[in-house]
Design an enzyme around this catalytic site. Structure first.
Site, PDB file in Angstrom:
ATOM      1  CD  GLN A 106      35.756  33.237  42.663  1.00  0.00           C
ATOM      2  OE1 GLN A 106      34.773  32.764  42.211  1.00  0.00           O
ATOM      3  NE2 GLN A 106      35.737  34.089  43.855  1.00  0.00           N
ATOM      4  CG  ASP A 161      31.201  37.524  37.787  1.00  0.00           C
ATOM      5  OD1 ASP A 161      30.591  37.319  38.543  1.00  0.00           O
ATOM      6  OD2 ASP A 161      32.466  36.920  37.675  1.00  0.00           O
ATOM      7  CE  LYS A 220      31.272  32.373  42.953  1.00  0.00           C
ATOM      8  NZ  LYS A 220      32.300  32.928  42.591  1.00  0.00           N
TER       9      LYS A 220
HETATM   10  N1  GUN Z   1      35.559  37.352  43.823  1.00  0.00           N
HETATM   11  C1  GUN Z   1      35.071  37.948  44.669  1.00  0.00           C
HETATM   12  N2  GUN Z   1      33.703  38.213  44.435  1.00  0.00           N
HETATM   13  C2  GUN Z   1      33.353  37.893  43.049  1.00  0.00           C
HETATM   14  C3  GUN Z   1      32.568  37.969  41.870  1.00  0.00           C
HETATM   15  O1  GUN Z   1      31.622  38.380  42.280  1.00  0.00           O
HETATM   16  N3  GUN Z   1      32.909  37.448  40.632  1.00  0.00           N
HETATM   17  C4  GUN Z   1      33.885  36.833  40.714  1.00  0.00           C
HETATM   18  N4  GUN Z   1      34.270  36.091  39.376  1.00  0.00           N
HETATM   19  N5  GUN Z   1      34.898  36.758  41.463  1.00  0.00           N
HETATM   20  C5  GUN Z   1      34.842  37.198  42.781  1.00  0.00           C
END
Ligand code: GUN
Length: 299
Positions: free
Chosen positions: A105, A128, A61
């Site tokens: 996350q 998100d 990211k």
């Molecule tokens: N962990 C796995 N997929 C995601 C996601 O789409 N967003 C977040 N914040 N954590 C994740």
């Protein structure tokens, strides 16, 4: 004698990596325009604990943010962090006008209430799309931040089938908050006829067999084979499962790709399908969040 010749064109392999690159390049130029207006989009990523997969995701990211010119902030906290400490960090980021997107996350360590954390993020910074304000907004058809993976899937579907998905029967396999439910909501917003099937559904195969669009997001390796698919279906495979095959580690989706190829019109591979789209749409959401905040704070 008449011989019926059945047309059988090659299935289209949907290249998520290439589409994600296109999306990232679109964002890159929009970020430049925004910077020229004096706004530098900024994403804060919070990682609690030492889940190795989460560390890889967060690194990706931050890398993609750098590529498109979005400023990124990374906060790492130890696995034994108190929930209050995390909530305080979110409050701080909510109050910081230079931060436009906040991503915590997942998964979080078991002692932290995930919902309480996600609800603490300001809805306009919720890149998100997991806050109930945004979940509700999506279900009402309002323009809100929507979850990255399903939003990326819609882009792949429109690139494959054209912009009008209305009237198509879409079957979503799986009902998670991260993918299944928002995917169904987004498809409904596109005027598809939507079915959701899950572990307790009877006759999953029969329902899937009617799908013009099938989105698989269950986390069961190769569960969907050709016998589940309508000829000519477009298949989006969100699954990423690590399996042992012939003594080797392999990544496979929820769809039995080789088997499905004989019946589908188009399909996403794993890896290289949906995966790269998630990060691209996280960058898009950060840009949109910065825009929304700029409009609001201009008043
Ligand atoms: N962990 C796995 N997929 C995601 C996601 O789409 N967003 C977040 N914040 N954590 C994740």
């Amino acid at each position: 004698m008449n011989i019926a010749i059945q047309e059988h064109s090659q299935p289209l392999i949907i290249d998520g990596k290439a589409t994600a690159q296109t999306v990232l390049d679109e964002i890159k130029s929009e970020v430049q325009q925004m910077k020229a207006q004096g706004i530098e989009p900024c994403l804060a990523v919070v990682l609690v604990g030492d889940d190795p997969a989460s560390h890889v995701y967060v690194r990706n990211k931050v890398e993609k943010a750098l590529y498109v010119g979005i400023r990124s902030l990374e906060y790492r906290m130890s696995a034994d962090t108190e929930a209050d400490t995390l909530l305080q960090k979110i409050d701080e980021l909510n109050a910081d006008a230079t931060v436009h997107g906040i991503l915590v996350q997942l998964p979080l360590p078991a002692h932290i209430d995930e919902t309480a954390v996600l609800q603490r993020i300001h809805p306009l910074k919720d890149v998100d799309g997991f806050h109930s304000e945004n979940v509700g907004g999506l279900s009402q058809g309002r323009e809100v931040l929507t979850p990255c993976t399903p939003t990326g899937c819609i882009r792949l579907l429109k690139d494959t089938l054209g912009p009008d998905l209305s009237g198509l029967h879409a079957v979503v396999v799986g009902r998670s908050n991260i993918v299944g439910k928002p995917m169904a909501a987004l498809l409904l917003k596109e005027s598809c006829t939507v079915s959701i099937v899950h572990s307790r559904t009877q006759n999953i195969r029969d329902i899937c067999k009617n799908a013009d669009i099938l989105v698989a997001a269950v986390g069961r390796p190769k569960m969907i084979d050709a016998s589940y698919l309508k000829p000519g279906a477009v298949v989006i495979d969100v699954g990423i499962n690590r399996i042992q095959e012939n003594g080797k580690n392999r990544l496979v989706g929820d769809v039995d790709y080789d088997d499905a190829l004989s019946v589908v019109k188009a399909i996403t591979p794993v890896p290289g399908g949906v995966g790269p789209m998630t990060i691209a749409y996280l960058m898009k959401n950060t840009l949109d969040a910065a825009r929304m905040q700029a409009n609001i704070f201009k008043k």
